[in-house]
Scaffold this motif. Structure first.
Motif, short mmCIF file in Angstrom:
data_model
loop_
_atom_site.label_atom_id
_atom_site.label_comp_id
_atom_site.label_asym_id
_atom_site.label_seq_id
_atom_site.Cartn_x
_atom_site.Cartn_y
_atom_site.Cartn_z
N SER A 174 0.85 -1.19 0.00
CA SER A 174 0.00 0.00 0.00
C SER A 174 0.88 1.24 0.00
O SER A 174 2.10 1.15 -0.14
CB SER A 174 -0.95 -0.01 1.20
OG SER A 174 -0.21 -0.01 2.42
N SER A 175 0.28 2.40 0.17
CA SER A 175 1.05 3.64 0.12
C SER A 175 0.50 4.67 1.07
O SER A 175 -0.66 4.58 1.51
CB SER A 175 1.04 4.22 -1.31
OG SER A 175 -0.24 4.78 -1.59
N VAL A 176 1.34 5.64 1.39
CA VAL A 176 0.90 6.81 2.15
C VAL A 176 1.48 8.07 1.50
O VAL A 176 2.49 8.01 0.80
CB VAL A 176 1.33 6.78 3.63
CG1 VAL A 176 0.70 5.62 4.36
CG2 VAL A 176 2.84 6.74 3.76
N PHE A 177 0.82 9.16 1.75
CA PHE A 177 1.36 10.49 1.47
C PHE A 177 1.58 11.19 2.80
O PHE A 177 0.74 11.10 3.70
CB PHE A 177 0.40 11.33 0.63
CG PHE A 177 0.42 11.04 -0.83
CD1 PHE A 177 1.28 11.73 -1.68
CD2 PHE A 177 -0.41 10.07 -1.37
CE1 PHE A 177 1.30 11.46 -3.04
CE2 PHE A 177 -0.40 9.80 -2.73
CZ PHE A 177 0.46 10.48 -3.56
N PHE A 178 2.73 11.87 2.94
CA PHE A 178 2.92 12.78 4.05
C PHE A 178 2.39 14.14 3.61
O PHE A 178 2.93 14.75 2.69
CB PHE A 178 4.40 12.89 4.43
CG PHE A 178 4.96 11.65 5.06
CD1 PHE A 178 4.78 11.40 6.41
CD2 PHE A 178 5.65 10.72 4.31
CE1 PHE A 178 5.28 10.26 7.00
CE2 PHE A 178 6.16 9.57 4.89
CZ PHE A 178 5.97 9.34 6.24
N MET A 179 1.32 14.58 4.24
CA MET A 179 0.69 15.85 3.89
C MET A 179 1.20 16.92 4.84
O MET A 179 0.83 16.95 6.02
CB MET A 179 -0.83 15.73 3.96
CG MET A 179 -1.41 14.66 3.05
SD MET A 179 -1.06 14.94 1.29
CE MET A 179 -1.97 16.45 1.01
N GLY B 196 -3.46 7.42 3.87
CA GLY B 196 -3.30 6.13 3.22
C GLY B 196 -4.66 5.53 2.89
O GLY B 196 -5.64 5.80 3.59
N ASP B 197 -4.84 4.76 1.87
CA ASP B 197 -3.93 4.56 0.75
C ASP B 197 -4.49 5.38 -0.41
O ASP B 197 -5.64 5.20 -0.77
CB ASP B 197 -3.88 3.07 0.42
CG ASP B 197 -3.13 2.73 -0.85
OD1 ASP B 197 -2.47 3.60 -1.41
OD2 ASP B 197 -3.21 1.58 -1.29
N GLY C 164 5.24 11.97 -1.45
CA GLY C 164 4.89 10.58 -1.69
C GLY C 164 4.46 10.40 -3.14
O GLY C 164 4.65 11.29 -3.98
N PRO C 165 3.85 9.24 -3.45
CA PRO C 165 3.48 8.18 -2.52
C PRO C 165 4.69 7.40 -2.00
O PRO C 165 5.64 7.17 -2.73
CB PRO C 165 2.59 7.27 -3.37
CG PRO C 165 3.08 7.47 -4.77
CD PRO C 165 3.49 8.90 -4.85
N VAL C 166 4.61 7.03 -0.74
CA VAL C 166 5.63 6.19 -0.10
C VAL C 166 5.05 4.79 0.01
O VAL C 166 4.03 4.58 0.67
CB VAL C 166 6.00 6.73 1.29
CG1 VAL C 166 7.01 5.82 1.97
CG2 VAL C 166 6.53 8.15 1.18
N LEU C 167 5.69 3.84 -0.68
CA LEU C 167 5.19 2.47 -0.65
C LEU C 167 5.56 1.78 0.65
O LEU C 167 6.64 1.99 1.20
CB LEU C 167 5.74 1.69 -1.84
CG LEU C 167 5.37 2.21 -3.24
CD1 LEU C 167 5.90 1.27 -4.32
CD2 LEU C 167 3.86 2.37 -3.38
N GLN C 168 4.67 0.94 1.12
CA GLN C 168 4.90 0.19 2.36
C GLN C 168 4.40 -1.24 2.16
O GLN C 168 3.48 -1.50 1.39
CB GLN C 168 4.18 0.86 3.53
CG GLN C 168 2.73 1.18 3.27
CD GLN C 168 2.11 2.09 4.31
OE1 GLN C 168 2.77 2.76 5.07
NE2 GLN C 168 0.78 2.09 4.35
N GLY C 169 5.06 -2.16 2.85
CA GLY C 169 4.69 -3.57 2.74
C GLY C 169 5.69 -4.39 1.95
O GLY C 169 5.64 -5.62 1.98
#
Length: 695
Positions: free
Chosen positions: A514-519, A529-530, A653-658
């Motif tokens: 998944s992904s997140v943005f730091f706002m 997210g996401d 971002g997007p910053v991918l995670q997982g």
């Protein structure tokens, strides 16, 4: 507690701007509102103040940034005495200080000031301002012993005048003597002593500065070319083969304008990268014909060709007396200066000594500073597959100058080097690999074929696949030759992350990627997210996104308080969409009872305390959520873009995670700063040991 820091010296020529810029960087990491004050100024623009104002987005009125000009100050001191002079400057300083959390004071420059005992004046001003002092000693053309003695004498002078000395800084020492000087100073003073080597790139004037100083006319060249540093000057008068042998990287060729052979030959050498030059300076007001200029422009597009009226000898005298200066028009010099400061100064130790009042606000700039600092603390290698893209090269230049991480660029080696030379980008320290010709291609083909054998991939087919820069970069990460990868400025999201799904794969504890943005809002950072990967996650996937996002938030200093967003709050609504969010919330509570979470909850109740008090009184998340999880991609993607564009937020971002190892995707509209931030985030993600991350 220190409310201001006074950077001063003992003589001219100490290159103090590097230290002033470095201290400003430290202060803006700690507090939101930093003011700048220069007690005494010369006539004309204050270039450093303009640089600080532009770089750190200061709203301060330039008129408030100084006390008096030197002529006025000298007259006041002569006619009314030092006490009156100091009194007026103190009044001007306090007019600034009352509006800011901390003030950076830029001491006098010891250059044609006509002020007796200038060191004592700086010391007294620092005391009257209640400022701690960072004295700077210039070490250029001095022996290690003389530098050591001068530093000790400077400390005694300021300490003896009652100053609170935070640290001593020695600047511009001979690079080969730097370690010896630092070793000899260690433990000899009651305060830290930092030693910075001389960096030719900082003293070198840019082509634009040379042109302005000599009143030249730009015949060819663009802004990137004019921003190049002239590291050396080569005077052309000999035959072309002899001139070519004399060329050095970053030199500026100075030749009479009627020597078309030397002009064309120098630019041809630049085009071939042997070596890249800063530009060509034509003397005697002679200019090549139109045909030669057209040829020159085709040979080295963007490389400056400048004409001046003077002859070679007077031009040479002017050039050798000209020194480059930090200003708002030289951002690369600023990055070089900060990189030098951060490499040789223990910034954590100095910032602790400053004791600037910490701010509860987290501004976008403070967040970006923290990213670079965190990445630099444990350097990792990040591979950038799009090595020929201009924005990527400019970002690489910043990252290398600041020492944020080690870099590998992928693409045709000579094409990358030529593009970098044309842009004036310094790739010193970067690794450049062409996947098409690399010795790693066969190794990677075998590895990829083994990973994808179940899909019928043979070594022969894999040999073609791994020549793709994104597959090659992903395999570098998988094989431990790089710690992370960033791509996507000219590739689609699918082209960037598909290799990661096939090769790196997900962590054992992650159901999905998944992904997140730091706002980055005006006064805080939220995690969304996401908003980029999963179109319509089910309850279990939504719970996985929430727990992953909480881990990511904590990794970057955001305390996770999770809001599971929906169109209703608490028990007020029903329906499949609300039930999905409610189930996901319960799953998170079961899996991670340590996490603070609320859901379903509406956005306004999640972030606005007054709404939360009405809809969910007593909630430890409502009204102060920091991690906001959207129920689907449609909602998340539109919301982040709406906040970004309408509220002026910076979206990182997007910053991918997982994933088992970090790979991150860029927007194809990414700016240079976006790329720098994403690379820093990727490097930070790689700092967590793989085994620990997989637990």
């Amino acid at each position: 507690m220190t409310r201001s820091v006074y950077v001063t010296g003992i003589d001219r020529g100490d290159g103090r701007q590097v230290v002033e810029l470095g201290v400003m960087e430290l202060l803006t990491r700690q507090v939101d509102r930093v003011g700048v004050f220069r007690p005494l100024v010369h006539d004309g623009p204050d270039r450093l103040f303009d640089l600080l104002r532009a770089r750190y987005r200061l709203s301060q009125d330039p008129a408030s940034g100084y006390g008096l000009d030197y002529h006025e100050a000298s007259a006041i001191q002569a006619e009314q005495g030092t006490d009156e002079l100091v009194s007026r400057l103190v009044d001007r300083f306090h007019a600034v200080a009352r509006d800011y959390d901390v003030v950076l004071v830029l001491g006098t420059d010891f250059a044609d000031t006509q002020l007796p005992d200038e060191l004592a004046i700086n010391a007294r001003l620092a005391n009257e301002f209640g400022a701690s002092v960072v004295p700077v000693v210039g070490g250029r053309r001095q022996t290690s012993e003389s530098v050591r003695a001068e530093v000790r004498n400077a400390y005694r002078a300021y300490d003896g005048l009652g100053c609170d000395v935070l640290a001593m800084v020695v600047n511009r020492v001979v690079p080969g003597d730097r370690d010896e000087i630092a070793e000899r100073l260690e433990g000899t003073l009651p305060v830290p002593a930092y030693v910075l080597p001389d960096d030719p790139a900082l003293a070198a004037p840019t082509v634009a500065q040379i042109t302005h100083h000599l009143g030249g006319t730009v015949l060819l060249g663009d802004d990137s070319g004019l921003a190049r540093n002239a590291l050396n000057f080569v005077f052309g008068g000999a035959m072309l083969p002899n001139l070519l042998n004399a060329l050095t990287p970053g030199c500026m060729v100075v030749t009479p304008g009627d020597r078309a052979d030397l002009v064309v030959g120098s630019l041809a050498a630049h085009s071939a990268g042997t070596p890249p030059i800063a530009g060509v300076l034509l003397t005697l007001n002679e200019r090549p014909g139109e045909a030669i200029l057209k040829l020159a422009d085709r040979l080295a597009p963007g490389t400056p060709v400048v004409a001046v009226e003077g002859g070679s000898f007077p031009t040479a005298a002017e050039l050798f007396s000209l020194e480059g200066k930090l200003n708002a028009a030289t951002p690369r010099k600023a990055e070089t200066a900060l990189g030098l400061f951060e490499r040789y100064v223990d910034t954590a130790e100095l910032l602790k000594s400053v004791q600037a009042p910490s701010s509860d606000r987290v501004t976008p700039m403070m967040f970006e500073h923290k990213l670079l600092e965190q990445a630099r603390a444990d350097k990792r290698r990040v591979v950038l597959p799009e090595g020929t893209e201009e924005r990527v090269l400019r970002a690489a230049d910043v990252l290398l100058r600041r020492g944020v991480c080690d870099l590998t660029l992928l693409g045709p080696v000579e094409q990358i080097r030529k593009k970098a030379a044309d842009l004036g980008v310094d790739l010193t320290g970067a690794e450049i690999i062409d996947p098409q010709t690399s010795d790693l291609r066969e190794r990677f083909a075998a590895a990829y074929a083994q990973l994808r054998a179940h899909k019928g991939v043979t070594v022969e087919l894999a040999y073609d696949v791994v020549a793709d820069v994104n597959y090659f970069g992903t395999l570098m990460v998988q094989e431990g030759l790089a710690d992370g990868m960033v791509s996507g400025s000219v590739h689609s999201t699918a082209a960037t992350i598909r290799p990661a799904f096939e090769i790196i794969k997900t962590k054992p504890d992650a159901a999905i990627v998944s992904s997140v943005f730091f706002m980055c809002l005006a006064d805080k950072v939220l995690v969304y997210g996401d908003c980029a990967v999963n179109p319509d996650p089910d309850a279990h996937q939504l719970a996985d996104i929430a727990t992953q996002s909480a881990v990511t938030a904590a990794r970057f200093g955001v305390e996770p308080r999770i809001a599971m967003l929906s169109y209703s709050t608490g028990t007020s609504g029903t329906g499949a969409d609300v039930d999905k969010v409610r189930e996901a919330t319960e799953l998170v509570r079961e899996r991670r009872p340590d996490l603070k979470i609320e859901g379903p909850i509406q956005y306004d109740a999640a972030v606005e305390p007054s709404v939360a008090a009405t809809k969910l009184p007593g909630s430890e998340v409502a009204g102060q959520a920091s991690v906001l999880i959207f129920p689907d991609l449609n909602t998340g993607n539109n919301t982040y873009k709406a906040v970004q564009r309408s509220a002026g937020a910076i979206a990182v971002g997007p910053v991918l995670q997982g994933l088992r190892k970090p790979v991150n995707d860029l927007s194809r509209g990414a700016l240079v700063g976006d790329i720098v931030n994403t690379v820093a985030i990727t490097a930070i993600q790689a700092q967590t040991p793989t085994e620990k991350a997989a637990q």
